[in-house]
Write a protein that holds these residues in place. Sequence first.
Motif, PDB file in Angstrom:
ATOM      1  N   SER A  38     -13.427 -10.522 -10.057  1.00 52.20           N
ATOM      2  CA  SER A  38     -14.446 -11.515 -10.424  1.00 52.20           C
ATOM      3  C   SER A  38     -13.863 -12.876 -10.771  1.00 52.20           C
ATOM      4  N   THR A  39     -12.653 -13.158 -10.299  1.00 49.25           N
ATOM      5  CA  THR A  39     -12.066 -14.474 -10.507  1.00 49.25           C
ATOM      6  C   THR A  39     -11.525 -15.029  -9.194  1.00 49.25           C
ATOM      7  N   ALA A  40     -11.407 -16.358  -9.171  1.00 49.26           N
ATOM      8  CA  ALA A  40     -10.611 -17.039  -8.154  1.00 49.26           C
ATOM      9  C   ALA A  40      -9.470 -17.721  -8.899  1.00 49.26           C
ATOM     10  N   ARG A  41      -8.337 -17.899  -8.226  1.00 51.98           N
ATOM     11  CA  ARG A  41      -7.174 -18.500  -8.879  1.00 51.98           C
ATOM     12  C   ARG A  41      -6.542 -19.557  -7.993  1.00 51.98           C
ATOM     13  N   LEU A  42      -6.002 -20.585  -8.637  1.00 47.58           N
ATOM     14  CA  LEU A  42      -5.305 -21.664  -7.941  1.00 47.58           C
ATOM     15  C   LEU A  42      -3.823 -21.571  -8.246  1.00 47.58           C
ATOM     16  N   TRP A  43      -2.997 -21.613  -7.180  1.00 50.52           N
ATOM     17  CA  TRP A  43      -1.548 -21.489  -7.288  1.00 50.52           C
ATOM     18  C   TRP A  43      -0.911 -22.717  -6.655  1.00 50.52           C
TER      19      TRP A  43
END
Length: 784
Positions: free
Chosen positions: A131-136
Amino acid sequence: MPDFKLSASLEGHGDDVRAVAFPNSNVIISASRDATVRLWKLVSSPPPTYDYTIAAHGQAFINSLAYLPPTAEYPEGLVLSGGQDTIIEARQPSKSSADNADAMLLGHGHNICALDVSPGSEYIVSGSWDSTARLWRVGKWEPEVVFEGHQGSVWAVLAYDRNTVITGCADQMIRIFDTSGKLLGSIKNSNDVVRALCKLPESHPSGAHFASASNDGVIRLYTLKGDLVASLHGHESFVYSLAVLPSGELVSSGEDRTVRIWQGTQCVQTITHPAISVWSVAACRETGDIVSGASDRVTRVFTRSPHRQAAPEAIQQFEQAVKESAIPAEQVGKINKEQLPGPEFLKEKSGTKEGQVQMIRELDGSVTAHTWSSATHEWIAVGTVVDSAGSSGRKTEYLGQDYDYVFDVDIEDGKPPLKLPYNVSQNPYEAATKFIGDNELPMSYLDQVANFITQNTQGATLGQSEQSGADAWGSERRYRPGDAAPTNEAAIPTPEPRPRVLPQKTYLSIRSANTKIIAKKLQELNEKILAAGDKSIALNSTEVEAVVAVCAQLENTQKITDSSIVEFGLPLIFNIATKWPVANRLPGLDLLRLLASATPMTATVDYDGADLVTGVLSSGVFDAPLNVNNAMLAVRTFANLFETEAGRKLAIQNFDQLLAGVKSALANVGSTPNRNLTIAVATLYINFAVYLTSEGRAQSPEAAEQGLGLLDALTKILSSEKDSEAVYRGLVALGTLVQAMGADIKGAAKEIYEVESLMTRISSSALGKEPRISGVIGEIKAAF
C-alpha cells in the motif's frame, strides 16, 4: 499507417512473462514468474532472430521491470526488477545472474508490482502490495520518499517529470504527488481497480497529460488537474499495461488476450494473442516496434516495417495458433448459444469498429470467437470458447474411477482442459499434489489448487468467485495458476488451517505433453538424418508410421490400450532416445517419459539386452558435456516409472545406479543449476521416498539402507539449491523419510546430516518466507 505484424516470438521463459522493456532496437528485456529476467539481443536480420542471457535469477515471481538509460555512472544503463521477494534489483545489462547486482533496494514489505524511471533518470519510483509507493534517488538507493495514504495495493506508478509522481491504486484512486511526498490531488478514476498509467506526449490530440487503465476495461485520459478528457472503450476485460509509440499513439494490453493500438481515441488495430492474458507491453523509441509479454510464456515483438517482419511461415503459425486457441468461458461471460448467429453472419455482416468481438454458433454446436479487422475489412477467428465447470454433484467417472467432482482446468490456450478429480473423503492437499504432478505444473500452485478444491461446491466453475461483484483488491479471488493475490483481511476470509503435507503417500508423475508436436519434430529430425546419409540409425517409412501410431494413442488416452502398437514401437523409440545424435534425442526421450507412466510394458521390454534404466544410463545421458534437456527428460522418465508396479520394481532394482547417475547429472550441469532438471530430480526422490515408506517396507533393512542413500542425496541438494520449487519438493521427500521410516533414518538425519540445522538455515533464507516451505519445515522439525 500499415498494421503491426509479428516480428519475432522469443521463447525461453518457463512461466508467464509479466513485464517487458524495449530499451533500443537491439535489446529486449523480459521478466517472468519463473524468477528470471532475460535479456534478448538481436543477433541477425532479416528475419529478426534473438538470443538471450539470464540477467537475473531470483527466488520468487518477478512481476515488474524498468530500464534506466545510460548515465555517467552507469554507461550501460541499469535493468531494474522487482517481485515477490520485496527487493528491487539494479543490474548492468552486461552482468550475468551469477554476478553481484549493482544495487539491492530494500524497503517494501510486500510484492513489488510496478516500477518506473523519471524522464531525466534522476529517480526511480516503485509500487507495492504493501500500500505504498517509494522514491529512490539513482546512486543513493535508499527510499528517500514514501508515498502513503493508499488504501490498497499500488498497482501502477508513473514518474511523470522531475517533480511529479502519479500512482494508481486498488482503492480505485489515482493520486498525484510532488517528489517530496506531498499529495497534490486525487482522482476517483472509476468504480474499479487502477492497473496502469502512462505519460502522453504533448502533441497528443486529446490534450490530455496521462492515461490510466483499470479492471473495468476502460482507458481514461486525464489532465494533471484531474479533468477527464476522454474514455477509450474496446477492451473486453482488465487492462494491465499501457505504453506510447514515438508516433504518439497509445498501446494497451489486457486480460482479453489483446494488444490494441489507439490513434487519438480510436482503436486502429487489435492483435489477439494465443494466451489467457497479455500482461505487459512496451514500445521502442527508435523503431516504433512493440513487445508484449503473455501468460503463454512467450515474449513477442511486432513491427510495422516489412523489413523487420518475421518469416511468412512464422506469421502464419502465429495466426493459426490464435485461431486454434481456447477461450475460457468465464472470459466472455454468459452465452445463450441458441441466440447466437451461425457462420453465415461472418459473410453477411460487417463489424462496426476495430476489435469488435462476435460469437458464432458453429454447425457442430461449438462457440467460436471472431474479431473485426478494420484494415482488412474481415472477421478474424480468434479461438473457441471452452467450458470449465465442476461436476453436477453426481459421481463422475474419470480414468475408470468414480469421483464426487471432476473439474475442468484451462491452464494453457490451444490445449484441452486438464481434469482435476476429487472425492470429498480426500485431503485437498493430496488431491492437489497429485493433480500438479500428473500435469507437470509447478508446486507453487499447491495452495491455490487446494484452496480452490476446499472452497468450491456443486456447480463450481473455475475462474468464478463465490462472491458477486468486482473485488476491490484486483484479484477477483479466482483460480489463476501462479497468480497469488495480496491478502486483505477485510476482503478475503481467513483460510482454514493448512492440512499436514507429510508424509507424502502418492507418487508424482509428469505426463503433460503435446504428442502431435513430438511426432512432427521426430519426423523432421528423421528426414535430416536420412538426408545426411546415416541410414543405419534412421527410421524407414514403416517404422515412422509405428512411432506416429504410438503418439496418436498417447494423445487420445494417455494409457496404452493396444499393446501390439507399443511392442513394435518401443524399441524404435528407445533407439531414438539413445542412439540418435545427442542433439536430436529429445523426441525419443519425451516419448519414453510418457510411455513409462502409460504402460508397464515400458519397464519389461528388452532393449538390446538391457532394461530401460540400464539402457538409458549407458547411453551417456548424464555424462559431460551435459545436454540438460535430455538429462531432464531421462529423470522424468525414471520418475514416471512409479506409475506402474513393473516400473516401480525396475526403478528400485536400479536404485544405486539411478542415484549415482542423477548425482553425475547435477555435477555436470555446470555452475548455473538448471531448475527444470533439479525439479525432476526432486520429483524422482519423492517417488523413491513414497516407495520406501509404503506397504510396510519402512522397517526392512534394505529400505533403511536405501533410505540412508536417499537422505544423503537430498541433504546435498537442499544445502545448495536456491529454486523454491526444487527446495519444496526436496523437503517433501526428506520429510517423508524422516516421519515414516525407522529410528535409524531419524537418528542419521539428526546426528550425521544435521537436518535440524539445515532446516533452520532454509527458514532464515528468503525461501523460508514461503508458507508452503515454512509449513513443511515445521512438520519436519516436529518429527525429531
